[in-house]
Design an enzyme around this catalytic site. Structure first.
Site, PDB file in Angstrom:
ATOM      1  N   GLU A   9      24.239 -25.534  12.896  1.00 14.94           N
ATOM      2  CA  GLU A   9      24.458 -24.284  12.343  1.00 14.94           C
ATOM      3  C   GLU A   9      25.557 -23.575  13.071  1.00 14.94           C
ATOM      4  OE1 GLU A   9      23.711 -21.716  10.144  1.00 14.94           O
ATOM      5  OE2 GLU A   9      24.175 -20.027  11.536  1.00 14.94           O
ATOM      6  N   GLN A  84      19.412 -28.802   3.990  1.00 14.49           N
ATOM      7  CA  GLN A  84      18.362 -28.322   4.886  1.00 14.49           C
ATOM      8  C   GLN A  84      17.706 -27.061   4.661  1.00 14.49           C
ATOM      9  OE1 GLN A  84      18.297 -27.728   9.230  1.00 14.49           O
ATOM     10  NE2 GLN A  84      17.274 -29.863   9.447  1.00 14.49           N
ATOM     11  N   CYS A 114      14.220 -26.083  14.865  1.00 14.12           N
ATOM     12  CA  CYS A 114      15.008 -25.161  15.581  1.00 14.12           C
ATOM     13  C   CYS A 114      14.567 -23.964  16.539  1.00 14.12           C
ATOM     14  CB  CYS A 114      15.106 -24.323  14.335  1.00 14.12           C
ATOM     15  SG  CYS A 114      16.378 -22.760  14.979  1.00 14.12           S
ATOM     16  N   LYS A 155      13.211 -33.056   9.784  1.00 12.93           N
ATOM     17  CA  LYS A 155      13.879 -33.477  10.983  1.00 12.93           C
ATOM     18  C   LYS A 155      12.892 -32.551  12.227  1.00 12.93           C
ATOM     19  CE  LYS A 155      18.292 -33.017  13.450  1.00 12.93           C
ATOM     20  NZ  LYS A 155      18.136 -31.683  14.123  1.00 12.93           N
TER      21      LYS A 155
END
Ligand SMILES: Cc1cc2nc3c(=O)[nH]c(=O)nc-3n(C[C@H](O)[C@H](O)[C@H](O)COP(=O)(O)O)c2cc1C
Length: 385
Positions: A9, A84, A114, A155
């Site tokens: 990102e 994603q 994240c 992920k």
């Protein structure tokens, strides 16, 4: 062996995905011998996360992050891209996954890694790793919502504060019907600090049968070999290493041929015309804030001497010569100009140069020249020169 390009990102977005998958199409590229693989050496990209909070997003929101949906879900050079999603509500994620699949994404990837505080506060990203049961419900709901032929992958990091639930999470993802897990071999608490604990992926491989992909700290061919040996995975996901050295995937293939057997014949994207990417850029979240303290990427802002503390390794030769890369900086800039607000454009190029200077003295010189400017015109002048 599959080589995947990591989602990042604010860094590895549409413009850089497009650029990095154009690598290797010119003469004289190391590793071009991997004849059947895509010329860039990359098998698949994953989009940066699309955050799902409280609504079914309209198509334009998916296309904003993943303009490749307009070109058959592939980069213009023909590499498939998997969208994603990031969120914590199984039903909402499932509805959005169905829409993403309908729009032509090559699968749906779910983010369980994240580390951003704003995301974790809302129970998303790596915070989910404290609740394997919820991880299972999310993957199962998404799996049910998308057509059987559309792969659902995940992920994950090894955990939030510690890694003792890593196996439980991998098992939960497998039991819910995912087809692959990429493991970023660190916990959220580790941030982006080296090392990556590749050997923990080997522990997970003993528990689950579905394909695992090793990720984290693969900057060189030698790192790739060590990651494979420690994790037992043949497939790798490359993030910052590929941004710093766009020929890395090709070099890994060349070093590992002939064991490498590419899956599909590759074609350019017939729909390819950069001109169609006119949509305005609206970053969903400001990644500069999300990752600034941990990534080691954005610390190299103008005025900061801390970029990649002790990690610069320009003594290693790049795998794509600068002469080959230089025109790609131009095509990258053309896409940035189309999609990024003017005031943010200079930063985008500097971010890439910041990583490229690990390998290219020319990028170091450019970074030194441009580091204090935020003026897109100055960048244009440098590129024209
Ligand atoms: C700036 C930045 C943005 C990232 N954004 C995402 C993201 O959107 N989704 C995700 O799953 N991982 C994201 N990551 C994690 C990377 O995909 C990858 O797991 C991590 O960088 C480790 O791989 P590397 O050492 O090869 O870079 C991001 C990492 C960085 C540095």
């Amino acid at each position: 062996m599959q080589l995947l390009l990591a989602p990042m990102e604010g860094l590895l977005d549409f413009a850089l995905r497009d650029t990095l998958t154009r690598v290797g199409q010119g003469p004289g590229v190391a590793g071009a011998g991997a004849a059947q693989a895509h010329p860039s050496g990359v098998d698949r990209c994953v989009s940066e996360f699309i955050r799902i909070t409280d609504t079914l997003l309209p198509a334009r929101a998916f296309i904003r992050t993943m303009p490749e949906l307009l070109t058959g879900g592939r980069t213009l050079a023909g590499v498939p891209v998997r969208g994603q999603l990031l969120g914590s509500d199984p039903t909402l994620l499932a509805e959005n996954a169905a829409r993403l699949a309908e729009l032509g994404s090559h699968g749906v990837d779910l983010n369980f890694g994240c580390p951003a505080k704003v995301v974790n506060r809302h129970g998303g990203g790596s915070a989910l790793l404290d609740d394997p049961e919820l991880v299972h419900r999310i993957v199962a709901a998404v799996r049910r919502a998308v057509p059987p032929g559309v792969p659902v992958s995940a992920k994950m990091r090894l955990g939030f504060n510690d890694d003792y639930r890593a196996e439980d999470n991998a098992l939960a993802i497998e039991a819910a019907g995912a087809s692959e897990i990429v493991v970023h071999a660190r916990t959220k608490a580790h941030g982006y600090r080296p090392p990556a604990y590749w050997e923990r992926i080997a522990d997970l491989r003993r528990e689950v049968k579905l394909p695992l992909v090793a990720n984290g700290e693969i900057w060189t061919v030698d790192d790739a070999r060590r990651a494979q040996a420690a994790s037992g995975c043949t497939s790798l996901m490359l993030g910052r290493g590929m941004v710093a050295d766009p020929g890395l995937a090709l070099a890994i293939r060349a070093a590992m041929a002939p064991a490498d057997a590419p899956a599909a014949p590759w074609q350019g994207n017939a729909a390819g015309s950069a001109g169609i990417y006119k949509e305005k850029w609206h970053p969903a979240l400001d990644c500069n804030n999300l990752f600034a303290t941990e990534s080691g990427v954005l610390e190299g802002r103008p005025g900061s001497a801390t970029a990649f503390k002790g990690l610069l390794d320009t003594q290693l030769p790049p795998h794509v010569p600068w002469a080959e890369l230089r025109p790609l900086l131009g095509s990258f800039w053309a896409l940035v100009e189309q999609r990024v607000e003017r005031r943010h454009r200079a930063g985008r190029l500097k971010q890439w140069l910041n990583l490229l200077r690990r390998r290219y003295p020319e990028a170091q010189a450019a970074f030194d020249e441009l580091r204090t400017t935020n003026d897109a015109q100055h960048m244009e002048g440098w590129l024209a020169g």
